[in-house]
Design a protein around this motif. Structure first.
Motif, PDB file in Angstrom:
ATOM      1  N   VAL A 158       0.830  -1.215   0.000  1.00 20.24           N
ATOM      2  CA  VAL A 158       0.000   0.000   0.000  1.00 20.24           C
ATOM      3  C   VAL A 158       0.865   1.266   0.000  1.00 20.24           C
ATOM      4  CG1 VAL A 158      -1.635   1.379   1.357  1.00 20.24           C
ATOM      5  CG2 VAL A 158      -2.102  -1.039   0.939  1.00 20.24           C
ATOM      6  N   ASN A 162       0.930   3.977  -3.010  1.00 20.28           N
ATOM      7  CA  ASN A 162       0.653   5.361  -2.659  1.00 20.28           C
ATOM      8  C   ASN A 162       1.754   6.298  -3.170  1.00 20.28           C
ATOM      9  OD1 ASN A 162       1.255   7.273   0.212  1.00 20.28           O
ATOM     10  ND2 ASN A 162      -0.487   7.680  -1.102  1.00 20.28           N
ATOM     11  N   ARG A 190      -6.166  -0.659   1.651  1.00 23.36           N
ATOM     12  CA  ARG A 190      -5.746   0.710   1.309  1.00 23.36           C
ATOM     13  C   ARG A 190      -6.110   1.680   2.434  1.00 23.36           C
ATOM     14  NH1 ARG A 190      -7.128  -1.292  -3.866  1.00 23.36           N
ATOM     15  NH2 ARG A 190      -5.340  -1.127  -5.316  1.00 23.36           N
TER      16      ARG A 190
END
Length: 211
Positions: A158, A162, A190
């Motif tokens: 994640v 990101n 997430r």
């Protein structure tokens, strides 16, 4: 037996970093352990350099049928990571390297990490795993409620996704694993996972932590 631990080997040059003075931390670590550590100057290097997100998540998702079969056990690395899965893991690793490179951070690819950490030889990830004697006896998880998903997706993949999106990079394999894992575990990885915002990213750039 939950009161015992089996040590297969001790890894060489495990990267360690800190947001504080790393020497303050190192001085309190016993030499018998500290001699296996390698200090680096950035927590970004140790974060993006963590290969658990590469070796753990995808093989579990692709072997769920066998993992959930109570009548069968298998060796996680030597049985669960076939040539095709190893090839896919190399593509996943390329996404990790691309994000790090874009940030001006040099990290090892998964193959070089295995060569350095375990002193193994091989032309590709599949060969390196097969030639790693320390991986031979490691059993696969007995169920999917395991850190290979519940830690390595939200706290490995994640943040990687990101960062990639903040940098306008596409990491399709990473994104597919996060989505698939979230659906299978009925968890919003997430939402759970660690993230950085544009303000924090600009702060790191101003302070020359990254380019």
């Amino acid at each position: 037996d939950y009161n015992k631990v089996k040590i297969y080997t001790l890894k060489n040059n495990v990267l360690i970093s800190s947001i504080y003075d790393i020497n303050i931390i190192l001085k309190d670590i016993p030499y018998c352990y500290k001699k296996y550590l390698k200090p680096v100057d950035s927590i970004i290097k140790t974060s993006l350099g963590n290969v658990g997100m590469i070796l753990h998540c995808l093989p579990v998702l692709l072997n769920i049928g066998w993992i959930e079969n109570s009548n069968y056990t298998f060796k996680y690395y030597h049985d669960g990571i076939t040539k095709t899965i190893a090839n896919l893991l190399e593509h996943l690793d390329n996404e990790r390297i691309e994000v790090a490179t874009f940030l001006g951070i040099r990290i090892e690819n998964i193959n070089d990490w295995l060569r350095r950490t375990y002193n193994v030889e091989g032309n590709n990830l599949y060969e390196l795993i097969k030639n790693n004697k320390y991986y031979k006896e490691i059993e696969a998880p007995s169920n999917i409620d395991h850190r290979y998903l519940d830690e390595d997706i939200p706290y490995g993949l994640v943040p990687l996704e990101n960062l990639a999106h903040l940098l306008n990079l596409n990491v399709p394999i990473t994104s597919h694993i996060i989505t698939l894992g979230s659906i299978i575990k009925n968890k919003n990885y997430r939402k759970i996972g660690r993230k950085i915002n544009k303000k924090d990213l600009n702060f790191l750039k101003r302070n020359k932590v990254i380019q």
